[in-house]
Design an enzyme around this catalytic site. Structure first.
Site, mmCIF file in Angstrom:
data_model
loop_
_atom_site.group_PDB
_atom_site.id
_atom_site.type_symbol
_atom_site.label_atom_id
_atom_site.label_comp_id
_atom_site.label_asym_id
_atom_site.label_seq_id
_atom_site.Cartn_x
_atom_site.Cartn_y
_atom_site.Cartn_z
ATOM 1 C CG HIS A 159 15.440 -26.375 -34.350
ATOM 2 N ND1 HIS A 159 14.322 -25.917 -35.252
ATOM 3 C CD2 HIS A 159 15.632 -25.685 -33.473
ATOM 4 C CE1 HIS A 159 13.423 -25.465 -34.021
ATOM 5 N NE2 HIS A 159 14.366 -25.169 -33.027
ATOM 6 C CB CYS B 96 13.153 -27.559 -31.361
ATOM 7 S SG CYS B 96 12.655 -26.080 -30.670
ATOM 8 C CG ASN C 31 12.302 -22.027 -32.913
ATOM 9 O OD1 ASN C 31 11.672 -22.902 -33.345
ATOM 10 N ND2 ASN C 31 13.161 -22.055 -32.041
HETATM 11 O O1 UT7 Z 1 14.338 -23.994 -30.296
HETATM 12 C C1 UT7 Z 1 15.066 -23.867 -29.402
HETATM 13 C C2 UT7 Z 1 14.406 -22.608 -28.528
HETATM 14 N N1 UT7 Z 1 15.492 -21.786 -28.081
HETATM 15 C C3 UT7 Z 1 16.714 -21.249 -28.763
HETATM 16 O O2 UT7 Z 1 17.187 -21.658 -29.548
HETATM 17 C C4 UT7 Z 1 17.303 -20.100 -27.906
HETATM 18 C C5 UT7 Z 1 18.787 -19.985 -28.235
HETATM 19 N N2 UT7 Z 1 19.308 -18.897 -27.525
HETATM 20 C C6 UT7 Z 1 19.282 -17.300 -28.427
HETATM 21 O O3 UT7 Z 1 18.641 -17.751 -29.662
HETATM 22 C C7 UT7 Z 1 19.775 -16.542 -27.901
HETATM 23 O O4 UT7 Z 1 20.251 -16.580 -26.534
HETATM 24 C C8 UT7 Z 1 18.536 -15.135 -27.658
HETATM 25 C C9 UT7 Z 1 18.259 -14.687 -29.070
HETATM 26 C C10 UT7 Z 1 17.494 -15.821 -26.902
HETATM 27 C C11 UT7 Z 1 19.376 -14.132 -26.924
HETATM 28 O O5 UT7 Z 1 20.650 -13.751 -27.612
HETATM 29 P P1 UT7 Z 1 21.793 -13.553 -26.711
HETATM 30 O O6 UT7 Z 1 22.735 -13.011 -27.762
HETATM 31 O O7 UT7 Z 1 22.168 -14.670 -26.012
HETATM 32 O O8 UT7 Z 1 21.335 -12.369 -25.510
HETATM 33 P P2 UT7 Z 1 21.383 -12.340 -24.104
HETATM 34 O O9 UT7 Z 1 20.325 -13.172 -23.912
HETATM 35 O O10 UT7 Z 1 22.565 -12.384 -23.716
HETATM 36 O O11 UT7 Z 1 20.871 -10.715 -23.855
HETATM 37 C C12 UT7 Z 1 21.865 -9.843 -24.077
HETATM 38 C C13 UT7 Z 1 21.034 -8.405 -23.678
HETATM 39 C C14 UT7 Z 1 20.575 -8.557 -22.506
HETATM 40 O O12 UT7 Z 1 20.576 -7.139 -21.905
HETATM 41 P P3 UT7 Z 1 21.831 -6.740 -20.765
HETATM 42 O O13 UT7 Z 1 21.495 -7.830 -19.547
HETATM 43 O O14 UT7 Z 1 23.100 -7.017 -21.522
HETATM 44 O O15 UT7 Z 1 21.617 -5.419 -20.489
HETATM 45 C C15 UT7 Z 1 19.118 -8.685 -22.648
HETATM 46 O O16 UT7 Z 1 18.194 -8.278 -21.554
HETATM 47 O O17 UT7 Z 1 20.010 -8.098 -24.663
HETATM 48 C C16 UT7 Z 1 18.834 -7.934 -23.991
HETATM 49 N N3 UT7 Z 1 17.842 -8.445 -24.671
HETATM 50 C C17 UT7 Z 1 17.024 -7.863 -25.424
HETATM 51 N N4 UT7 Z 1 17.114 -6.545 -25.980
HETATM 52 C C18 UT7 Z 1 16.546 -5.903 -27.023
HETATM 53 C C19 UT7 Z 1 17.297 -9.812 -24.725
HETATM 54 N N5 UT7 Z 1 16.085 -9.805 -25.587
HETATM 55 C C20 UT7 Z 1 15.900 -8.738 -26.024
HETATM 56 C C21 UT7 Z 1 15.182 -8.236 -27.007
HETATM 57 N N6 UT7 Z 1 15.286 -7.043 -27.438
HETATM 58 N N7 UT7 Z 1 14.238 -8.902 -27.436
#
Ligand code: UT7
Length: 325
Positions: free
Chosen positions: A257, A117, A287
């Site tokens: 970004h 990125c 992204n």
């Molecule tokens: O360019 C660089 C590339 N990467 C990034 O920029 C990523 C940066 N990080 C993020 O954007 C966020 O961390 C994410 C969007 C990837 C995830 O959001 P979050 O608020 O950090 O969620 P999390 O990973 O803490 O997950 C929270 C819950 C989990 O369930 P439990 O364990 O609380 O039951 C996940 O399993 O949300 C669940 N989850 C989803 N639920 C529905 C994760 N992905 C999804 C989904 N739909 N797509």
């Protein structure tokens, strides 16, 4: 007053595939829903390249062709073409030379920069050096990624985020005070454990086993990357302002970004910068990795005025920033 020579972005053009992958489409593929994706990422849809036989170089070539048409530059006038990408057509040769071939840039040499990125900013900084040193007159920098080729559409943690696209800018010398003023470039290789593609390189060459283990896809520890992103982007923007004796109030646009709307909002809040002056198109494209900054500049080009102070900032396993006027 005589100004020192700077590399200026004198044209920008973007290209995205027509096919859309909406949140409703993803609901049918993995256990997710529009509400979760919208509230956690700000993304509503992304573009996916489905043209048979097309790859990253084809998107990049379309962006470059549009750029040349717009700027009136002939393909043979390009001296250097750099492509920032993590999804090159092949491991080798590099995609930049394929793009040169496809657009007829027969006098150019090209190379790729692989910095995920952050790739566009690293490529911009690198390309600008050749202009400032007066080695070359016309340098094209492209950010292009076909993320759909390395995203696991069974993994809801990653597949909702990424999309495909390409954007190209032309760099030329200016002596009127405009152009790229400064860069702050940083890398932290230790971050690789949080964001990588495990197999396909020399550490873990492709095999039936790596395919079966689904190791040819993006892996990320979203939470770790999120925290790193906000801290890295805020600190590089602050550093570039400090170094150039400017305050945030003197900035006309911040171009971040596009990885997560919550990251973008958080960066704007930490900087005390109005969100209306932050370029955003993540809701439409998700992204697109190396393409996000160029696609933003392309979409906002008609709102820009000569002399605007524009700060670009990105992060991946790295967090660079650039100040352009
Ligand atoms: O360019 C660089 C590339 N990467 C990034 O920029 C990523 C940066 N990080 C993020 O954007 C966020 O961390 C994410 C969007 C990837 C995830 O959001 P979050 O608020 O950090 O969620 P999390 O990973 O803490 O997950 C929270 C819950 C989990 O369930 P439990 O364990 O609380 O039951 C996940 O399993 O949300 C669940 N989850 C989803 N639920 C529905 C994760 N992905 C999804 C989904 N739909 N797509």
């Amino acid at each position: 007053m005589a100004h020192k020579i700077r590399a200026a972005i004198t044209g920008v053009h973007g290209w995205v595939p027509e096919d859309k992958l909406t949140n409703a489409d993803l609901e049918k593929m993995v256990d997710t829903n529009d509400e979760w994706i919208t509230s956690r990422t700000g993304i509503k849809e992304r573009r996916i390249l489905r043209t048979p036989g097309w790859a990253t170089s084809d998107m990049a070539a379309e962006a470059v062709k549009g750029l040349l048409e717009k700027t009136g530059v002939k393909p043979g006038e390009i001296d250097l073409l750099i492509v920032a990408t993590v999804t090159g057509d092949m491991v080798f040769p590099d995609t930049a030379n394929t793009v040169c071939d496809k657009v007829g840039a027969t006098n150019a040499f090209g190379y790729d920069i692989n910095a995920a990125c952050s790739g566009f900013l690293f490529a911009l900084a690198t390309g600008a050096q050749f202009v400032v040193n007066e080695t070359y007159q016309k340098v094209v920098v492209v950010g292009a990624d076909m993320m759909s080729s390395i995203v696991d559409y069974q993994d809801r943690n990653t597949c909702v985020i990424f999309g495909d696209g390409a954007a190209a800018v032309l760099l030329e010398a200016r002596r009127d005070g405009t152009g790229i003023q400064d860069f702050v470039l940083r890398s932290d290789g230790s971050g690789r454990v949080h964001l990588h593609m495990k197999a396909g390189g020399s550490k873990c060459p492709p095999s039936a086993e790596t395919v079966a283990q689904r190791e040819h896809y993006v892996f990320q520890d979203g939470k770790r990357v999120f925290k790193f992103a906000v801290e890295g982007m805020v600190s590089t923007v602050q550093e570039i302002l400090r170094r150039n004796h400017k305050t945030i109030d003197e900035v006309n646009w911040v171009v971040p970004h596009q990885a997560n709307m919550r990251i973008i909002s958080s960066v704007a809040e930490h900087l005390h910068f109005p969100i209306e002056k932050v370029m955003v198109n993540i809701h439409k494209y998700g992204n697109t990795t190396a393409a996000t900054l160029g696609l933003c500049l392309w979409e906002y080009q008609n709102q820009l005025q000569k002399g605007d102070n524009i700060v670009l900032t990105a992060f991946g396993a790295d967090s660079p920033g650039a100040l352009c006027t």
